[in-house]
Scaffold this active site. Structure first.
Site, PDB file in Angstrom:
ATOM      1  N   TYR A  51      28.439  36.475  51.100  1.00 57.78           N
ATOM      2  CA  TYR A  51      29.711  36.883  49.893  1.00 57.78           C
ATOM      3  C   TYR A  51      29.309  37.350  49.044  1.00 57.78           C
ATOM      4  O   TYR A  51      30.232  38.978  47.956  1.00 57.78           O
ATOM      5  CB  TYR A  51      31.046  35.587  49.786  1.00 57.78           C
ATOM      6  CG  TYR A  51      31.129  35.415  50.705  1.00 57.78           C
ATOM      7  CD1 TYR A  51      32.693  35.918  51.149  1.00 57.78           C
ATOM      8  CD2 TYR A  51      30.945  34.221  51.545  1.00 57.78           C
ATOM      9  CE1 TYR A  51      33.346  35.117  51.565  1.00 57.78           C
ATOM     10  CE2 TYR A  51      31.731  33.686  52.365  1.00 57.78           C
ATOM     11  CZ  TYR A  51      32.546  34.084  53.256  1.00 57.78           C
ATOM     12  OH  TYR A  51      33.321  33.231  54.170  1.00 57.78           O
TER      13      TYR A  51
ATOM     14  N   ASP B 137      40.204  40.539  49.581  1.00 54.81           N
ATOM     15  CA  ASP B 137      40.107  41.584  48.404  1.00 54.81           C
ATOM     16  C   ASP B 137      41.317  42.079  47.647  1.00 54.81           C
ATOM     17  O   ASP B 137      41.981  41.060  48.103  1.00 54.81           O
ATOM     18  CB  ASP B 137      39.832  42.595  49.074  1.00 54.81           C
ATOM     19  CG  ASP B 137      41.431  43.416  50.275  1.00 54.81           C
ATOM     20  OD1 ASP B 137      42.259  43.504  49.690  1.00 54.81           O
ATOM     21  OD2 ASP B 137      41.062  43.496  51.266  1.00 54.81           O
TER      22      ASP B 137
ATOM     23  N   HIS C  66      43.760  33.020  51.852  1.00 56.37           N
ATOM     24  CA  HIS C  66      42.290  32.792  52.666  1.00 56.37           C
ATOM     25  C   HIS C  66      41.493  32.166  51.390  1.00 56.37           C
ATOM     26  O   HIS C  66      40.635  33.162  51.539  1.00 56.37           O
ATOM     27  CB  HIS C  66      41.890  33.635  53.395  1.00 56.37           C
ATOM     28  CG  HIS C  66      42.771  32.957  54.937  1.00 56.37           C
ATOM     29  ND1 HIS C  66      42.939  34.580  56.240  1.00 56.37           N
ATOM     30  CD2 HIS C  66      43.744  32.012  55.415  1.00 56.37           C
ATOM     31  CE1 HIS C  66      43.722  33.676  57.283  1.00 56.37           C
ATOM     32  NE2 HIS C  66      44.340  32.625  56.214  1.00 56.37           N
TER      33      HIS C  66
ATOM     34  N   GLY D  77      48.335  44.951  59.859  1.00 56.92           N
ATOM     35  CA  GLY D  77      47.165  44.922  60.336  1.00 56.92           C
ATOM     36  C   GLY D  77      47.065  43.981  59.723  1.00 56.92           C
ATOM     37  O   GLY D  77      45.400  43.436  59.876  1.00 56.92           O
ATOM     38  N   THR D  78      47.158  43.274  61.192  1.00 62.99           N
ATOM     39  CA  THR D  78      46.287  41.420  61.417  1.00 62.99           C
ATOM     40  C   THR D  78      46.992  41.397  62.833  1.00 62.99           C
ATOM     41  O   THR D  78      47.476  41.603  63.811  1.00 62.99           O
ATOM     42  CB  THR D  78      47.380  40.508  60.441  1.00 62.99           C
ATOM     43  OG1 THR D  78      46.786  39.121  61.046  1.00 62.99           O
ATOM     44  CG2 THR D  78      48.689  40.246  60.623  1.00 62.99           C
TER      45      THR D  78
END
Ligand code: APR
Length: 229
Positions: free
Chosen positions: A54, A90, A105, A170-171
């Site tokens: 991370y 992000d 998330h 976009g998933t």
């Protein structure tokens, strides 16, 4: 009345900013097994590896910028009430000026106590073993890992239930409970799905598939909606 628009985004909206998607990585995420770096078991087995993973993602996030798709949402928000529900960790939605962003998330630029999920801190740099929360426990990334509860899903479902239009960008629609949000849509609410390689979604709502990258497909759809309403 202007339609209340809810937008569900996934890794694909940030792809053109230079962040890799998960599905395109074939189960390997920056050369790691996803479960090694994104599960409570992985964290228990090798916390150093998880922190370093991370840390790299956080450093990368400093180097990338929002793209045309994130900016198109800001433009849409000047004309309609818009709620963004993102699976992304992000902050590119926020940096593009998007308002009303719900992170399902978690967020890369936040960390939290390993014991108390409510003790959350902003964190823009590397995180190390020995960095402690106020309760004296180790800090961990504020990320929902595989197998963990998704506390924001209830809010997301409530927001979805009052949508007049739903845009998916976009998933892979493969990770639950996020992928199940479409099940909360009122009947007849139109759905647009922008993705060059869309998944199959089985709902009774009318679905318009736009097989394009987010950076071209979303600005075009936004232009169309502003013209039409
Ligand atoms: N524009 C739009 N879509 C794109 C683009 C692009 N430029 N590039 C790729 N895509 C699409 C792919 O076709 C795919 O359908 O983005 C999707 C990415 O799917 P996934 O990699 O499965 O990402 P996502 O759906 O966000 O994953 C969900 O899984 O690993 C977990 O928690 C993580 O939030 C993540 C969740």
């Amino acid at each position: 009345m202007k339609p209340n628009i809810v937008i569900l985004t996934g890794a694909g909206i940030s792809q053109e900013s230079g962040i890799k998607t998960f599905r395109d990585a074939n189960g390997l995420w920056e050369n790691h097994d996803i479960m090694e770096v994104a599960s409570p078991q992985g964290w228990q087995q090798n916390p150093e590896l998880v922190l370093e993973f991370y840390n790299q993602r956080r450093r990368q996030l400093h180097d990338v910028q929002p793209n045309a798709a994130h900016h198109a949402i800001t433009r849409l928000q000047q004309h309609f009430p818009v709620q963004v529900i993102t699976q992304n960790v992000d902050d590119l939605h926020e940096r593009a000026g998007n308002q009303n962003v719900l992170h399902l998330h978690g967020e890369l630029f936040k960390v939290r106590s390993d014991k108390n999920p409510e003790l959350i801190y902003d964190w823009h740099n590397d995180l190390h073993l020995g960095d402690l929360a106020e309760d004296g426990t180790q800090l961990r990334p504020h990320i929902v890992w595989f197998g963990e509860p998704v506390p924001m899903i209830t809010n997301a479902a409530e927001l979805t239930a009052v949508a007049d239009m739903f845009i998916i960008v976009g998933t892979g629609m493969a990770v639950y409970p996020a992928a199940g949000l479409v099940g909360y849509l009122p009947p007849f609410v139109p759905v647009y799905y922008i993705d060059p390689n869309p998944a199959t979604i089985t709902i009774t709502n009318p679905v318009t598939i736009i097989r394009e990258k987010a950076g071209t497909g979303l600005p075009k759809l936004v232009d169309q909606l502003i013209r039409e309403y």
